[in-house]
Every structure is written in structure tokens, then in C-alpha cells.
Design a protein around this motif. Structure first.
Motif, PDB file in Angstrom:
ATOM      1  N   ARG A   1       0.825  -1.204   0.000  1.00 18.82           N
ATOM      2  CA  ARG A   1       0.000   0.000   0.000  1.00 18.82           C
ATOM      3  C   ARG A   1       0.866   1.265   0.000  1.00 18.82           C
ATOM      4  NH1 ARG A   1      -3.335   3.031   3.930  1.00 18.82           N
ATOM      5  NH2 ARG A   1      -2.419   1.867   5.662  1.00 18.82           N
ATOM      6  N   TYR A   2       1.903   1.248   0.814  1.00 18.66           N
ATOM      7  CA  TYR A   2       2.744   2.452   0.855  1.00 18.66           C
ATOM      8  C   TYR A   2       3.585   2.588  -0.415  1.00 18.66           C
ATOM      9  CZ  TYR A   2       6.116   5.932   2.258  1.00 18.66           C
ATOM     10  OH  TYR A   2       6.895   7.056   2.298  1.00 18.66           O
ATOM     11  N   MET A   3       4.118   1.459  -0.916  1.00 16.90           N
ATOM     12  CA  MET A   3       4.920   1.530  -2.131  1.00 16.90           C
ATOM     13  C   MET A   3       4.078   1.987  -3.327  1.00 16.90           C
ATOM     14  SD  MET A   3       8.151   0.781  -1.634  1.00 16.90           S
ATOM     15  CE  MET A   3       8.008   1.826  -0.201  1.00 16.90           C
ATOM     16  N   GLU A   4       2.827   1.494  -3.406  1.00 19.23           N
ATOM     17  CA  GLU A   4       1.941   1.952  -4.491  1.00 19.23           C
ATOM     18  C   GLU A   4       1.663   3.443  -4.362  1.00 19.23           C
ATOM     19  OE1 GLU A   4      -0.682  -2.036  -5.588  1.00 19.23           O
ATOM     20  OE2 GLU A   4      -1.462  -0.570  -4.157  1.00 19.23           O
ATOM     21  N   PHE A   5       1.504   3.943  -3.129  1.00 24.89           N
ATOM     22  CA  PHE A   5       1.313   5.385  -2.942  1.00 24.89           C
ATOM     23  C   PHE A   5       2.535   6.166  -3.452  1.00 24.89           C
ATOM     24  CE2 PHE A   5       2.318   9.022  -0.177  1.00 24.89           C
ATOM     25  CZ  PHE A   5       1.244   9.846  -0.459  1.00 24.89           C
ATOM     26  N   CYS A   6       3.708   5.668  -3.142  1.00 26.53           N
ATOM     27  CA  CYS A   6       4.925   6.363  -3.587  1.00 26.53           C
ATOM     28  C   CYS A   6       5.021   6.387  -5.107  1.00 26.53           C
ATOM     29  CB  CYS A   6       6.165   5.690  -3.003  1.00 26.53           C
ATOM     30  SG  CYS A   6       6.289   5.827  -1.207  1.00 26.53           S
ATOM     31  N   VAL A   7       4.665   5.262  -5.739  1.00 24.28           N
ATOM     32  CA  VAL A   7       4.823   5.165  -7.190  1.00 24.28           C
ATOM     33  C   VAL A   7       3.702   5.893  -7.916  1.00 24.28           C
ATOM     34  CG1 VAL A   7       4.832   3.557  -9.129  1.00 24.28           C
ATOM     35  CG2 VAL A   7       6.156   3.057  -7.067  1.00 24.28           C
ATOM     36  N   ASN A   8       2.466   5.655  -7.507  1.00 26.93           N
ATOM     37  CA  ASN A   8       1.326   6.175  -8.263  1.00 26.93           C
ATOM     38  C   ASN A   8       0.968   7.618  -7.930  1.00 26.93           C
ATOM     39  OD1 ASN A   8       1.100   3.606  -9.417  1.00 26.93           O
ATOM     40  ND2 ASN A   8      -0.277   2.895  -7.793  1.00 26.93           N
ATOM     41  N   VAL A   9       1.128   7.996  -6.647  1.00 24.35           N
ATOM     42  CA  VAL A   9       0.734   9.341  -6.222  1.00 24.35           C
ATOM     43  C   VAL A   9       1.920  10.302  -6.214  1.00 24.35           C
ATOM     44  CG1 VAL A   9      -0.311  10.713  -4.378  1.00 24.35           C
ATOM     45  CG2 VAL A   9      -1.149   8.397  -4.852  1.00 24.35           C
ATOM     46  N   LEU A  10       2.989   9.879  -5.597  1.00 24.72           N
ATOM     47  CA  LEU A  10       4.157  10.767  -5.504  1.00 24.72           C
ATOM     48  C   LEU A  10       5.007  10.747  -6.767  1.00 24.72           C
ATOM     49  CD1 LEU A  10       5.350  10.099  -1.829  1.00 24.72           C
ATOM     50  CD2 LEU A  10       3.800  11.861  -2.674  1.00 24.72           C
ATOM     51  N   GLY A  11       4.811   9.732  -7.618  1.00 24.34           N
ATOM     52  CA  GLY A  11       5.583   9.669  -8.858  1.00 24.34           C
ATOM     53  C   GLY A  11       7.047   9.363  -8.622  1.00 24.34           C
ATOM     54  N   GLU A  12       7.345   8.507  -7.646  1.00 30.11           N
ATOM     55  CA  GLU A  12       8.731   8.166  -7.352  1.00 30.11           C
ATOM     56  C   GLU A  12       9.359   7.438  -8.539  1.00 30.11           C
ATOM     57  OE1 GLU A  12      10.860   8.691  -5.119  1.00 30.11           O
ATOM     58  OE2 GLU A  12       9.762   9.542  -3.430  1.00 30.11           O
ATOM     59  N   THR A  13      10.607   7.769  -8.828  1.00 33.61           N
ATOM     60  CA  THR A  13      11.329   7.132  -9.941  1.00 33.61           C
ATOM     61  C   THR A  13      12.575   6.388  -9.459  1.00 33.61           C
ATOM     62  OG1 THR A  13      12.572   9.167 -10.313  1.00 33.61           O
ATOM     63  CG2 THR A  13      10.527   8.885 -11.573  1.00 33.61           C
ATOM     64  N   GLU A  14      12.777   6.322  -8.143  1.00 34.81           N
ATOM     65  CA  GLU A  14      13.950   5.630  -7.620  1.00 34.81           C
ATOM     66  C   GLU A  14      13.847   4.139  -7.936  1.00 34.81           C
ATOM     67  OE1 GLU A  14      16.742   6.438  -6.206  1.00 34.81           O
ATOM     68  OE2 GLU A  14      16.370   8.606  -6.322  1.00 34.81           O
ATOM     69  N   GLN A  15      14.929   3.590  -8.444  1.00 33.78           N
ATOM     70  CA  GLN A  15      14.934   2.178  -8.848  1.00 33.78           C
ATOM     71  C   GLN A  15      14.724   1.255  -7.663  1.00 33.78           C
ATOM     72  OE1 GLN A  15      18.575  -0.120 -10.346  1.00 33.78           O
ATOM     73  NE2 GLN A  15      17.587   0.506 -12.274  1.00 33.78           N
ATOM     74  N   ALA A  16      15.281   1.632  -6.500  1.00 35.19           N
ATOM     75  CA  ALA A  16      15.145   0.763  -5.327  1.00 35.19           C
ATOM     76  C   ALA A  16      13.682   0.602  -4.927  1.00 35.19           C
ATOM     77  CB  ALA A  16      15.947   1.339  -4.163  1.00 35.19           C
ATOM     78  N   ILE A  17      12.916   1.690  -5.011  1.00 33.35           N
ATOM     79  CA  ILE A  17      11.504   1.635  -4.635  1.00 33.35           C
ATOM     80  C   ILE A  17      10.737   0.729  -5.591  1.00 33.35           C
ATOM     81  CG2 ILE A  17       9.414   3.043  -4.419  1.00 33.35           C
ATOM     82  CD1 ILE A  17      11.213   5.320  -3.496  1.00 33.35           C
ATOM     83  N   HIS A  18      10.984   0.884  -6.895  1.00 37.88           N
ATOM     84  CA  HIS A  18      10.269   0.049  -7.882  1.00 37.88           C
ATOM     85  C   HIS A  18      10.700  -1.411  -7.780  1.00 37.88           C
ATOM     86  CE1 HIS A  18       8.222   3.190 -10.324  1.00 37.88           C
ATOM     87  NE2 HIS A  18       9.126   3.968  -9.749  1.00 37.88           N
ATOM     88  N   ASN A  19      11.981  -1.647  -7.541  1.00 38.54           N
ATOM     89  CA  ASN A  19      12.427  -3.042  -7.384  1.00 38.54           C
ATOM     90  C   ASN A  19      11.777  -3.697  -6.178  1.00 38.54           C
ATOM     91  OD1 ASN A  19      14.056  -2.791  -9.601  1.00 38.54           O
ATOM     92  ND2 ASN A  19      15.945  -2.483  -8.433  1.00 38.54           N
TER      93      ASN A  19
END
Length: 973
Positions: free
Chosen positions: A647-665
Motif C-alpha cells: 500500500r505504501y509503495m503503491e502510494f509512492c509510485v502512483n501518487v508521488l511519482g517516485e522514480t527511484e529504482q530501489a523503490i520500484h524493485n
């Protein structure tokens, strides 16, 4: 008379010096050094005026810097003290033996009344020279005048009061306007108001003072020889023009209140002290037979204006029958009595005589003494001399007197600008309060002094007054300077220990519950005080140790919050398993570093609430810093644990638009373990471009392979453009998926064909489905039946391929026909080209003798020339010059090379053609002259310079070369 009123110190008279009004008392000062750098100026300094009167002085008055004196019986001398060199003499014009009885000058210095012994009164205005008798006043021996300070101006006195020797009080008004022969008299009216009586009947009105209080009430104080009367009342609204009639009418039926004394001088005199000229008087002094009655004037009292009354009795040898006082003046803290041979000053605070100033006999006996309220100067005179007293810094040592009287507030008021004296007063007040067991007040005073800190602290400790000691320490702390860090640490630590000890003693005692609460509130006020914040912050480590040693966890948390030491607060809550309170502190103060530190602990106990807090903070948190907490939490593999992390990782990716590779991995790993259905959707949403995805493709491929997510692996292969591997893996999952992968390399037909062949082989050999294989042929136009036939077994009949073979043959036949048509079109095109060439060889142009070059406008036939089909004609050299600037650099170089070779080539010989050997030798040497000319013509004369592309390309070129612009510009001037 030029030197009249030039002041000098009479060598025969000593200066009257009054050192501080009360006896000096040696009081030690702590922290200050008493040093008198220069001699103090006396309070009262007498100066004789350098003036010798032509006649004896009979009366003198001073007001508003205007001095008036009567000389003899017929001369009036007026002097503006601001212009002392311009005296003014006025003759009274009296032919009889009448003498000047008294003179009265108003507060503006404009209106002068001269009372004669013949019961006549004269009026002189400051701006006039005329002496005007007051007809209405005739028959009255004037003893006193009460001026109207509220309404009196330079042009008129307003209603005033007049007291006579017959005990009558009159109301009158004077005007300064001078009319002609029949003009108005200066005395507008003169009417009786009241009669003052003593036991024997009417008594002379010795003094009159009329004032108006701050509340609008009017009051009049009148004195006779033995009595002091008070008339108090409020004038009706808008009735100021009626004067004092209403005030005295209230006492028509009953006498006013009065003070009476038995002895009599035969006269009395009243003096007021007014701080400012038009303000209400503050104090009074009445010289009468028994002594001097003095005190304060309180206009707010309803019954009597006099307060704090005291009587100063005359010393032996002074008074009725001995040496009676002649006059009195009042200053702020002294009244001065005039006797025949001296002036005595008495302190109104102590009643002590502080000055006896004797006069020399040669000047004669003293007559009277007056005060100029506007300047504060005191004037005394004899018949032959005038003296002036300067009053300087009268209040300088009044604080000592108030200090001896234990009136500390007044003492501090009068030494506020003298730190050493103020320290003495505060120390005395502190000692006094300590003796009176008023310990808190004593502590407040001690804190303001320079007394030794240790002595004061021990004093309170010996008296067992911890509360007062805390007050003393707290106020000392507030007065420290920023550089005094050591002292601040000591005081804050000591105060904390006192409060904690006090709270520990009171805790658990039900009878002291209220006291415990009060002490706790004071302790919290101390901890949260903005004034102490800097010191408390510097001493926070030692204070925390004290709180811990006393086991006071409540105040430990309270102090940590005040110091914004939220790490300590959160750690305390976590140690006591109050995780929601810890999260509330984190959420309230929103410190990212604290979230990073305590998230690994909180996520194990309240994961959903913590993730909600993370989401609320949004971009203020660095999601990479939170990954360790999520990894530790989700290692258990439970669905709830993984879902919160996702839930938190999806928030970072979808809402905050995070592009850090570590987060997506990490999100990929969570999907692979807990939500396989979301894995492929995430990969497809990320796109198929390897440069735009934010996860590591190789890591994603390995992760999907480990968990057996083949479709996801196929997608990653597609992103990596490994189409063969994608097709191979897709064939294990779904043939349609493989077909989608095979169509991806759109620009590489060979690879597409290869991929489709893989699919066809799989369909034929693995699935043995001929119909599906034929469908593959229909789906990919690159495949033909002959490509697929080798994959089929030998026993397969041709019936299955009949339609495919027929379609292939038709396609071949159609292709052959297309090739035949293209060949025919090419043959026809070649024939048209040959025909056009033949026609071009026969074209020609005509040049007339008068034709000129299009560039230089000279006859064309004079030099070699070019003729273009468009009709333009150029000399060869002119065309070369026109074409050269528009050619590219490499063509310009080629043009120069051709010109050089053409110039070096031998000229053609006249006669027959060269032999074959000569031609062979020339060919071996290089291109012929004709070839060079042909190349030059192709380069220069390929098109008309005016009609071809060269002219179109030069449309943006300036008409004048920028390098030659200045030269061309100057040529036009």
C-alpha cells in the motif's frame, strides 16, 4: 542701569548651601563603588542681584519671568527677566501721601494690581504704560487675590477673588483693553460673595487660592489670622461665566469647614506647590501663629482637600512676640520661612531645619519672599537689595529620607537613575521584608540587588524557606546575561532539584493535594517559561538526569516536549508500549528523521496506522529510508504484512511519482511474493521502453523466473528486446502470446520471419495441429507454404495444403506480372530519353552584335561568353565571378583546381588532328583540355545564375557584404 539683574555672587554674602535634605546615613552598597568625582552643587544657592535702587523697595512680585517692584511711593519698576537690560519705569502719578500696601501679579505676568494704603487699587497691564485706577474697588483695603488659572489670559483675568482687610471676599474681572475717553473701565464688575469671620467678628482675608481639580470640581482655600477655610463645589454645566457665585452660595446657610489654631501673628500666609504651571497643586503650607501647617492636597476627597497634615512648630525665638516669620514659600520637599535676618529651610518629609541662611545687617531687614512658579526661583528683598535663590536637584537625596521612613516605593522612584542608590534601597527593603517574614517579597528584592548570592541563598536555607529560595533563584536566572552559561546551569539545576524535592514531599499526602497541584503548576511554568528557555535548553542533559533520578517520568516527558526533544518522548512511549501515543507525537511534529528511526519498531505493532501517517506526510519522507523497516516487517510473509508494504509503495509510485529504482524493485518483489495478479499489470503500466522503466530489468527477470511468473518474464523479455527468448517462453504459456511477441520487431523482417517459423514449428511439431499452422501462414505474410512444409511429417496428405499452395502460386503469378509491367515501363522511358537527347543536340540560339553581358553590360562578342536557354548571356569571366560566391566551399576549391589545370594545359595545335600516339601520350599525362573545359562548364554553367537555384538560395543574403558595409557607407557620404 545697564547692569540691572546681572547676577554675581556677593563677596560679602556666603552661598546658602543645603546638602541633602535629611541627615546622611552610611549604607554599604554591594557591587558598586561610591566615589564623588566632583563637588555636588548645593540645592539652594543664594545670589544677590547687582542692583542698587534709587529709592527704598516697598514691594516686589515675580511671575512668569516678569519682575515688578515699587520704589518709594510713586515709582513702579518693571523688568522682563528675559531682557534684563531693558527695564521699564512707570510713574504712579500719586500726589497724596498714600503708600503701596501690597502688589499682586497674576500667573501670566500680564495683570498687576497695586493696593494702596488709601483703600485705592491701581491696575497696570504688561503691554501698557498707563496706570488705571479701579473705581469699583475704591474703599477696600485689598489683602489677597485669588487668580483664575483656568480662565485667565493675557487679555483678561476671568473671574477672580479679592480678599479685603474687612474680611470680605469679592468676585471681580479685569480686562486689558484700553478704550478712549469714554471707553470701558478695566474693572468689568466687582461684587461681594462672602464674609470670613473669626470669634471676634470679620477677620482680614490674608490669603486666597482658587483652583480647579482634575475631576472638574472647583475649590477655594482662604485664610485669616487663625483659620483656614475650604470652599468645595462643582460649577453648573456651561456656567463658567458665572464665576464663583455658585460655589460660595452653597455656604450661605452654614459656614464652610475650617481649621483653627489659637495663636496669632496678626497675619498668615498660604503657599501651594504645583509641579507644572497649569496643573493641580500637590502640596500646601500655611504659616500661622502656632507654626506651619503643611501636607498634601487631594482633590479627590469629598469633604476636605487637606491630607497628611502635620504642624511644624516654631523653634524657640521664632513666633508671636519674638521673631515672627514674615513670609513662606513652598518647594517640592521644603518650605522656606523668611525672618527679619535670615531664611530657614525645613524639610517637609522630616520636619528638620536643613538651612539657616543669615543676611548681613548692611542690607537691612528682610521684607518679603515670593516664588516664581514658572521658573521655580525664589526671590527675597530688603529695602536696599534683592536676592534670588536657585533650586537645583532638590530630589537628589530624598530617597534616603524615604528609605529611613521605610517608604521603599517612593525611595526607589527617586533613585531610579542612580543604580548604586537603588541597590541600597532594594537591599534595605529585602532585609525589612525578611524580618517581617514576608519571604517571597524579600526574595524578589534580593534578586534585584548586587548582594552576594551565597549569603542570600544560605539565609533562606537557614530559615527553611525553599519556596522563597526558588523565587530568588528564578529571578536571578532571568537576569543573567547570555555569556553567563555556568551560572545559568547551576541555577536551573538547583531550581529543578528544589521543585522535585518539594513535589516528592507533597506527593501522596491527601491533605496537601491542592498545594501539590500548585507546586506542580509552578514547576511546569518554570520549565515552559520563554525567558528560561535558552538556559533550560543548555542544561537539558543534567535536568533529564535529575528527573530520572527522582523517577518523575511525567515531567520527564513534559520537559522533553518543551525542549522539542521528541526523540526522547517517542522512545519513552515505545519503552512503555504506548505505540499509538508515540505515533501521535511523530505525526504532530512531522520530523522525518524520527520517523526513520522509530518506524522499524512501530510497524511491528501498528502497521496500518503507521502507513497512514507515512501517506499523510507524503513527499516529506524519503521512501528509500523506510525500506529497511518494511523489509524487516514483511519478512514474515503474512498477507497483512505484505499488503501494508504494498500500500505504501503503491502510494509512492502512483501518487508521488517516485522514480527511484530501489523503490520500484522493492514493489516488484512485494508483487511477486504477495500479489502476482498485480505484477503483470504493474509491468504493463510501466511501458515497454527499456529507457523509460524505473525498475531493474535484469532483477525483474530473475525475480519473475524464481517465482514462476512466466507471463511477467515474457513481458520483461519484450522490454529487453530479447524477442527469441520471449517467443520461446511464450510458447510454453500461450501461442497467442507468442504471436504477439513475434510481431514486435517491425523493422527486422528476417527476425520476424524467424520468430514466426519458431511458432509454426511448435504448432506443427508439438501440437500437431495443421489448421493452426495454416492460420500462422495467414497471420504472417512473411511466411510461405514452402517455409512451413519441412516441418510437417512425410505422411501428411496434400489435401491439407491445397488452399495454401494455390494461394502461393497465385501470389507468384501476380508478382511475375508486376515485374513484366515494370520492365515495359522502363523500356518506354529509355526511348523517351534518347529522343529528347537527339532534340537537344539540334537546339541553338542567336546572338546579335548589339547584345551585352547581363552582368557588366559590355558587348558580349568581345570575349568568350555563355548563352542560356532562358535568354540570359554572360561573359565567361563575369559568369565565373557571379557564380563563385554562391558555391559551397568544396565546389569553390574544385573550381580553383580546374582553373589552375586549364591554365597549365597546352593549347591545341593548328592543322590536322593529332596522331594516335599523341592522343595516347596525352591520355597518359591526364585529362585533356576539352575535358577540363567540360568539367568547368558543368560546374559554372549548369544553370543560369539569375534563373536557377543559386538565385533562390541567395534570397536571404544582404545586398551589401557586411565586411564591406562601412566602406560602402562612407562612399555614399
Amino acid at each position: 542701569m545697564a547692569s540691572i539683574l546681572d547676577e554675581y555672587e556677593d563677596s560679602l554674602s556666603r552661598s546658602a548651601v543645603l546638602q541633602p535634605g535629611c541627615p546622611s546615613v552610611g549604607i554599604p552598597h554591594s557591587g558598586y563603588v561610591n566615589a564623588q568625582l566632583e563637588k555636588e552643587v548645593p540645592i539652594f544657592t543664594k545670589q544677590r542681584i547687582d542692583f542698587t535702587p534709587s529709592e527704598r523697595i516697598t514691594s516686589l512680585v515675580v511671575s512668569c519671568n516678569q519682575l515688578c517692584m515699587s520704589l518709594g511711593k510713586d515709582t513702579l519698576l518693571r523688568i522682563d527677566l528675559g531682557k534684563a537690560n531693558e527695564p521699564n519705569h512707570v510713574e504712579l502719578g500719586r500726589k497724596d501721601d498714600a503708600k503701596v500696601h501690597k502688589m499682586f501679579l497674576d500667573h501670566t505676568g500680564s495683570h498687576l494690581l497695586i493696593a494702596l494704603s488709601s483703600t485705592e487699587v491701581l491696575y497696570v497691564n504688561r503691554n501698557g504704560q498707563k496706570v488705571r485706577p479701579l473705581a469699583r474697588w475704591k474703599g477696600q483695603l485689598v489683602e489677597s487675590v485669588g487668580w483664575n488659572k483656568a480662565l485667565g489670559t493675557e487679555s483678561g483675568t476671568g473671574p477672580i477673588l479679592v480678599g479685603t482687610a474687612q474680611g470680605q471676599i469679592f468676585e471681580a474681572e479685569l480686562s486689558a483693553s484700553e478704550g478712549g475717553l469714554f471707553g470701558p473701565a478695566p474693572d468689568l464688575y466687582f461684587r461681594p460673595l462672602y464674609v470670613l469671620n473669626e470669634e471676634g467678628g470679620p477677620a482680614p482675608v490674608c490669603s486666597l487660592e482658587a483652583e480647579r481639580g482634575p475631576d472638574g470640581r472647583g475649590f477655594v482655600i482662604a485664610t485669616t489670622r487663625q483659620r483656614l477655610f475650604q470652599f468645595i463645589g462643582r460649577a453648573a454645566e456651561g456656567a463658567e461665566a458665572q464665576g464663583f457665585a455658585g460655589l460660595f452660595a452653597a455656604y450661605a446657610d452654614h459656614p464652610p469647614p475650617f481649621r483653627e489654631f489659637p495663636s496669632s501673628l496678626g497675619y498668615s500666609e498660604l503657599a501651594f506647590y504645583t509641579p507644572k504651571l497649569r496643573s493641580a497643586p500637590r502640596a500646601f503650607a500655611w504659616m500661622m501663629g502656632d507654626g506651619v501647617l503643611y501636607g498634601a492636597l487631594d482633590c479627590s476627597r469629598p469633604d476636605s482637600l487637606l491630607s497628611e497634615e502635620r504642624v511644624w512648630e516654631y523653634p524657640e525665638g521664632v513666633g508671636p512676640g519674638a521673631s515672627p516669620p514674615l513670609a513662606i514659600v513652598l518647594t517640592q520637599f521644603h518650605f522656606l520661612l523668611l525672618l527679619a535676618d535670615r531664611v530657614e529651610a525645613v524639610c517637609t518629609l522630616t520636619g528638620q531645619v536643613v538651612l539657616r541662611d543669615h543676611f548681613l545687617e548692611k542690607f537691612g531687614p528682610l521684607k518679603h519672599m515670593v516664588k516664581d512658579s514658572s521658573t521655580g526661583h525664589l526671590w527675597a528683598y530688603t529695602e536696599r537689595a534683592v536676592f534670588r535663590y536657585h533650586v537645583q536637584r532638590e530630589a537628589r537625596d530624598v530617597w534616603r529620607t524615604y528609605l529611613d521612613m521605610n517608604r521603599f516605593d517612593l525611595a526607589k522612584e527617586y533613585c531610579r537613575e542612580r543604580p548604586d542608590c537603588l541597590d541600597t534601597v532594594l537591599a534595605r527593603e529585602a532585609d525589612f521584608c525578611f524580618r517581617q517574614r514576608r519571604y517571597l517579597e524579600s526574595a524578589r528584592c534580593y534578586a534585584l540587588t548586587q548582594s552576594y548570592f551565597e549569603e542570600i541563598a544560605l539565609k533562606f536555607l537557614e530559615a527553611r524557606q525553599e519556596e522563597a529560595l526558588a523565587e530568588f533563584l528564578q529571578r536571578k536566572l532571568a537576569g543573567l546575561k547570555p555569556a553567563e552559561r555556568t551560572q545559568a546551569t547551576l541555577l536551573t539545576t538547583w531550581l529543578t532539584e528544589l521543585y522535585l524535592s518539594r513535589l516528592g514531599a507533597l506527593q501522596g499526602d491527601p491533605e496537601a493535594l491542592n498545594l501539590y497541584r500548585e507546586t506542580r503548576e509552578r514547576f511546569r511554568s518554570f520549565l515552559s517559561s520563554p525567558r528560561h528557555k535558552e538556559w533550560l535548553f543548555a542544561s537539558r542533559a543534567s535536568i533529564h538526569e535529575l528527573l530520572a533520578s527522582h523517577g518523575d517520568t511525567e515531567h520527564m516527558v513534559y520537559f522533553a516536549v518543551i525542549m522539542q526533544d521528541y526523540e526522547r518522548v517517542v522512545a519513552y512511549h515505545c519503552q512503555h508500549e504506548a505505540y499509538e501515543e508515540a505515533l501521535a507525537v511523530l505525526a504532530r511534529h512531522r520530523d522525518p528523521q524520527l520517523f526513520y528511526k522509530f518506524s522499524p519498531i512501530l510497524i511491528r505493532h501498528i502497521p496500518r496506522q503507521l502507513v497512514d501517517a507515512w501517506i499523510e506526510l507524503g513527499s516529506r519522507l524519503d521512501a528509500r529510508q523506510l525500506i529497511p523497516a518494511l523489509v524487516n516487517y514483511s519478512q514474515g510473509g503474512e498477507a497483512q504484512q505484505v499488503s501494508q508494504a504494498i500500500r505504501y509503495m503503491e502510494f509512492c509510485v502512483n501518487v508521488l511519482g517516485e522514480t527511484e529504482q530501489a523503490i520500484h524493485n522493492y514493489l516488484l518483489s512485494l508483487y511477486a511474493r504477495g500479489q502476482p495478479a498485480s505484477l503483470l499489470a504493474y509491468l504493463e503500466q510501466a511501458g515497454a521502453s527499456p529507457h523509460r522503466v524505473h525498475y531493474d530489468l535484469k532483477y525483474a527477470l530473475r525475480l519473475c523466473a524464481e517465482h514462476g511468473h512466466h507471463r511477467a518474464c515474457v513481458h520483461v523479455y519484450k522490454v529487453l528486446e530479447l524477442y527469441e527468448e520471449a517467443v520461446d517462453l511464450a510458447l510454453q504459456v500461450d501461442v497467442d502470446l507468442a504471436k504477439q511477441c513475434a510481431d514486435l520487431p517491425e523493422d527486422d523482417e528476417e527476425l520476424r520471419k524467424k520468430l514466426w517459423l519458431k511458432i509454426a514449428r511448435h504448432v506443427v511439431q508439438e501440437e500437431e495441429d495443421v489448421q493452426t499452422a495454416m492460420a500462422c501462414l495467414a497471420s504472417c505474410p512473411l511466411l510461405k507454404i514452402e517455409d512451413v512444409l519441412p516441418f510437417f511429417p512425410d505422411f501428411v496428405t496434400i489435401d491439407h495444403f491445397k488452399e495454401a499452395i494455390c494461394s502461393s502460386l497465385k501470389a507468384y503469378n501476380h508478382h511475375i506480372q508486376e515485374l513484366q509491367r515494370e520492365m515495359e515501363e522502363a523500356t518506354a522511358s529509355a526511348q523517351r530519353i534518347r529522343r529528347d537527347l537527339q532534340e537537344l543536340r539540334g537546339r541553338y540560339g542567336t546572338v546579335e552584335p548589339q547584345d551585352k553581358c547581363a552582368t557588366c553590360d559590355f558587348p558580349l562578342l568581345n570575349r568568350p561568353f555563355y548563352l542560356f536557354l532562358c535568354g540570359h548571356m554572360f561573359h565567361a569571366d563575369c559568369l565565373l565571378q557571379a557564380v563563385r560566391p554562391g558555391l559551397p566551399a568544396y565546389k569553390q576549391a574544385r573550381l580553383e583546381e580546374l582553373q589552375r589545370k586549364l591554365g597549365a594545359a597546352p593549347a591545341p595545335t593548328k592543322g590536322s588532328a593529332r596522331t594516335k600516339e599523341a592522343e595516347g601520350g596525352a591520355a597518359m599525362a591526364g585529362p585533356s583540355r576539352e575535358q577540363l573545359k567540360a568539367d568547368l562548364d558543368e560546374l559554372v554553367a549548369a544553370e543560369c545564375v539569375y534563373c536557377g537555384e543559386l538565385m533562390i538560395r541567395s534570397i536571404d543574403r544582404p545586398f551589401i557584404d557586411p565586411q564591406r558595409y562601412e566602406e560602402e557607407h562612407l562612399s555614399w557620404l
